[in-house]
Design a protein around this motif. Structure first.
Motif, PDB file in Angstrom:
ATOM      1  N   ILE A 181       0.860  -1.180   0.000  1.00  0.00           N
ATOM      2  CA  ILE A 181       0.000   0.000   0.000  1.00  0.00           C
ATOM      3  C   ILE A 181       0.896   1.229   0.000  1.00  0.00           C
ATOM      4  CG2 ILE A 181      -1.994  -1.049   1.155  1.00  0.00           C
ATOM      5  CD1 ILE A 181      -0.997   0.376   3.728  1.00  0.00           C
ATOM      6  N   ASN A 182       0.331   2.325  -0.448  1.00  0.00           N
ATOM      7  CA  ASN A 182       1.086   3.579  -0.385  1.00  0.00           C
ATOM      8  C   ASN A 182       0.627   4.377   0.839  1.00  0.00           C
ATOM      9  OD1 ASN A 182      -1.327   4.859  -1.120  1.00  0.00           O
ATOM     10  ND2 ASN A 182      -0.701   5.167  -3.240  1.00  0.00           N
ATOM     11  N   GLU A 216      -3.783   3.200  -0.558  1.00  0.00           N
ATOM     12  CA  GLU A 216      -4.216   2.636  -1.827  1.00  0.00           C
ATOM     13  C   GLU A 216      -3.387   1.383  -2.081  1.00  0.00           C
ATOM     14  OE1 GLU A 216      -5.175   6.690  -4.275  1.00  0.00           O
ATOM     15  OE2 GLU A 216      -3.088   6.232  -3.813  1.00  0.00           O
ATOM     16  N   PHE A 217      -4.032   0.357  -2.621  1.00  0.00           N
ATOM     17  CA  PHE A 217      -3.317  -0.865  -2.947  1.00  0.00           C
ATOM     18  C   PHE A 217      -2.342  -0.632  -4.087  1.00  0.00           C
ATOM     19  CE2 PHE A 217      -6.973  -3.003  -0.953  1.00  0.00           C
ATOM     20  CZ  PHE A 217      -6.310  -3.929  -0.178  1.00  0.00           C
ATOM     21  N   LEU A 218      -1.174  -1.253  -3.995  1.00  0.00           N
ATOM     22  CA  LEU A 218      -0.208  -1.297  -5.087  1.00  0.00           C
ATOM     23  C   LEU A 218      -0.258  -2.717  -5.625  1.00  0.00           C
ATOM     24  CD1 LEU A 218       2.730   0.544  -3.303  1.00  0.00           C
ATOM     25  CD2 LEU A 218       1.071   1.516  -4.908  1.00  0.00           C
ATOM     26  N   VAL A 219      -0.687  -2.856  -6.878  1.00  0.00           N
ATOM     27  CA  VAL A 219      -0.898  -4.173  -7.472  1.00  0.00           C
ATOM     28  C   VAL A 219      -0.096  -4.270  -8.767  1.00  0.00           C
ATOM     29  CG1 VAL A 219      -2.622  -5.801  -8.344  1.00  0.00           C
ATOM     30  CG2 VAL A 219      -3.235  -4.235  -6.495  1.00  0.00           C
ATOM     31  N   LEU A 273       3.157  -1.747 -12.132  1.00  0.00           N
ATOM     32  CA  LEU A 273       2.628  -1.484 -10.804  1.00  0.00           C
ATOM     33  C   LEU A 273       1.545  -0.426 -10.913  1.00  0.00           C
ATOM     34  CD1 LEU A 273       3.124  -2.412  -7.888  1.00  0.00           C
ATOM     35  CD2 LEU A 273       4.565  -0.412  -7.603  1.00  0.00           C
ATOM     36  N   ILE A 274       0.316  -0.795 -10.532  1.00  0.00           N
ATOM     37  CA  ILE A 274      -0.796   0.153 -10.587  1.00  0.00           C
ATOM     38  C   ILE A 274      -1.266   0.467  -9.176  1.00  0.00           C
ATOM     39  CG2 ILE A 274      -1.533  -0.618 -12.885  1.00  0.00           C
ATOM     40  CD1 ILE A 274      -3.908  -2.020 -11.482  1.00  0.00           C
ATOM     41  N   THR A 275      -1.868   1.624  -9.026  1.00  0.00           N
ATOM     42  CA  THR A 275      -2.442   2.055  -7.753  1.00  0.00           C
ATOM     43  C   THR A 275      -3.944   1.851  -7.820  1.00  0.00           C
ATOM     44  OG1 THR A 275      -0.713   3.715  -7.517  1.00  0.00           O
ATOM     45  CG2 THR A 275      -2.673   3.998  -6.167  1.00  0.00           C
ATOM     46  N   VAL A 276      -4.474   1.155  -6.838  1.00  0.00           N
ATOM     47  CA  VAL A 276      -5.909   0.864  -6.817  1.00  0.00           C
ATOM     48  C   VAL A 276      -6.521   1.564  -5.621  1.00  0.00           C
ATOM     49  CG1 VAL A 276      -7.645  -0.946  -6.702  1.00  0.00           C
ATOM     50  CG2 VAL A 276      -5.496  -1.375  -7.900  1.00  0.00           C
ATOM     51  N   SER A 277      -7.320   2.590  -5.906  1.00  0.00           N
ATOM     52  CA  SER A 277      -7.980   3.328  -4.826  1.00  0.00           C
ATOM     53  C   SER A 277      -9.478   3.090  -4.823  1.00  0.00           C
ATOM     54  CB  SER A 277      -7.701   4.824  -4.951  1.00  0.00           C
ATOM     55  OG  SER A 277      -8.164   5.301  -6.195  1.00  0.00           O
ATOM     56  N   SER A 278      -9.980   2.541  -5.908  1.00  0.00           N
ATOM     57  CA  SER A 278     -11.400   2.197  -5.957  1.00  0.00           C
ATOM     58  C   SER A 278     -11.547   0.997  -6.873  1.00  0.00           C
ATOM     59  CB  SER A 278     -12.228   3.373  -6.480  1.00  0.00           C
ATOM     60  OG  SER A 278     -11.860   3.674  -7.811  1.00  0.00           O
ATOM     61  N   GLY A 279     -12.665   0.353  -6.790  1.00  0.00           N
ATOM     62  CA  GLY A 279     -12.902  -0.866  -7.546  1.00  0.00           C
ATOM     63  C   GLY A 279     -13.280  -1.963  -6.579  1.00  0.00           C
ATOM     64  N   GLU A 280     -13.101  -3.183  -6.999  1.00  0.00           N
ATOM     65  CA  GLU A 280     -13.558  -4.295  -6.190  1.00  0.00           C
ATOM     66  C   GLU A 280     -12.599  -5.473  -6.338  1.00  0.00           C
ATOM     67  OE1 GLU A 280     -17.583  -7.009  -5.888  1.00  0.00           O
ATOM     68  OE2 GLU A 280     -17.559  -5.285  -7.196  1.00  0.00           O
ATOM     69  N   ILE A 281     -12.250  -6.084  -5.224  1.00  0.00           N
ATOM     70  CA  ILE A 281     -11.487  -7.323  -5.272  1.00  0.00           C
ATOM     71  C   ILE A 281     -12.509  -8.449  -5.368  1.00  0.00           C
ATOM     72  CG2 ILE A 281      -9.960  -8.886  -4.022  1.00  0.00           C
ATOM     73  CD1 ILE A 281      -8.596  -6.453  -2.821  1.00  0.00           C
ATOM     74  N   LEU A 282     -12.486  -9.148  -6.497  1.00  0.00           N
ATOM     75  CA  LEU A 282     -13.455 -10.203  -6.746  1.00  0.00           C
ATOM     76  C   LEU A 282     -13.039 -11.524  -6.116  1.00  0.00           C
ATOM     77  CD1 LEU A 282     -14.099  -9.530 -10.531  1.00  0.00           C
ATOM     78  CD2 LEU A 282     -15.502  -8.811  -8.605  1.00  0.00           C
ATOM     79  N   LYS A 283     -11.736 -11.780  -6.123  1.00  0.00           N
ATOM     80  CA  LYS A 283     -11.271 -13.085  -5.689  1.00  0.00           C
ATOM     81  C   LYS A 283      -9.822 -12.983  -5.236  1.00  0.00           C
ATOM     82  CE  LYS A 283     -10.954 -17.755  -7.558  1.00  0.00           C
ATOM     83  NZ  LYS A 283     -11.113 -18.579  -8.768  1.00  0.00           N
ATOM     84  N   VAL A 284      -9.486 -13.732  -4.197  1.00  0.00           N
ATOM     85  CA  VAL A 284      -8.106 -13.845  -3.732  1.00  0.00           C
ATOM     86  C   VAL A 284      -7.662 -15.267  -4.008  1.00  0.00           C
ATOM     87  CG1 VAL A 284      -6.559 -13.758  -1.740  1.00  0.00           C
ATOM     88  CG2 VAL A 284      -8.459 -12.135  -1.915  1.00  0.00           C
ATOM     89  N   ASN A 285      -6.589 -15.398  -4.764  1.00  0.00           N
ATOM     90  CA  ASN A 285      -6.030 -16.709  -5.072  1.00  0.00           C
ATOM     91  C   ASN A 285      -4.781 -16.890  -4.231  1.00  0.00           C
ATOM     92  OD1 ASN A 285      -7.924 -17.142  -7.260  1.00  0.00           O
ATOM     93  ND2 ASN A 285      -6.748 -15.596  -8.357  1.00  0.00           N
ATOM     94  N   ARG A 286      -4.904 -17.627  -3.134  1.00  0.00           N
ATOM     95  CA  ARG A 286      -3.772 -17.795  -2.213  1.00  0.00           C
ATOM     96  C   ARG A 286      -2.611 -18.448  -2.931  1.00  0.00           C
ATOM     97  NH1 ARG A 286      -4.594 -15.324   2.762  1.00  0.00           N
ATOM     98  NH2 ARG A 286      -2.832 -16.579   3.364  1.00  0.00           N
ATOM     99  N   LEU A 287      -1.426 -17.837  -2.825  1.00  0.00           N
ATOM    100  CA  LEU A 287      -0.218 -18.388  -3.462  1.00  0.00           C
ATOM    101  C   LEU A 287       0.498 -19.316  -2.517  1.00  0.00           C
ATOM    102  CD1 LEU A 287       1.153 -15.210  -5.252  1.00  0.00           C
ATOM    103  CD2 LEU A 287      -0.133 -17.102  -6.237  1.00  0.00           C
TER     104      LEU A 287
END
Length: 70
Positions: free
Chosen positions: A42-43, A47-50, A56-70
């Motif tokens: 995060i910054n 905001e998420f850094l993805v 590398l993009i900054t995500v401040s809005s939107g939706e996390i649909l799924k987490v794929n555990r690594l």
């Protein structure tokens, strides 16, 4: 009550180290488009850094649909 700068930095460092999604693969919905990336942190604005397609993009809005555990 306000955070001092030192308190704020301590909080941010703690949060960054204990972030649940750190280095996890996520599927995002941003502007009606799906993206798959890896959460890198995060910054200072919380905001998420993805990483998506090696960018590398900054995500401040939107939706996390799924987490794929690594």
């Amino acid at each position: 009550h306000y955070f001092s700068r030192e308190d704020w930095l301590h909080f941010m460092n703690y949060f960054k180290k204990h972030m649940y999604l750190l280095e996890e693969s996520v599927e995002l919905l941003l502007q009606n488009r799906k993206h798959i990336g890896i959460v890198k942190g995060i910054n200072d604005n919380f905001e998420f850094l993805v990483e998506v397609n090696k960018n590398l993009i900054t995500v401040s809005s939107g939706e996390i649909l799924k987490v794929n555990r690594l």
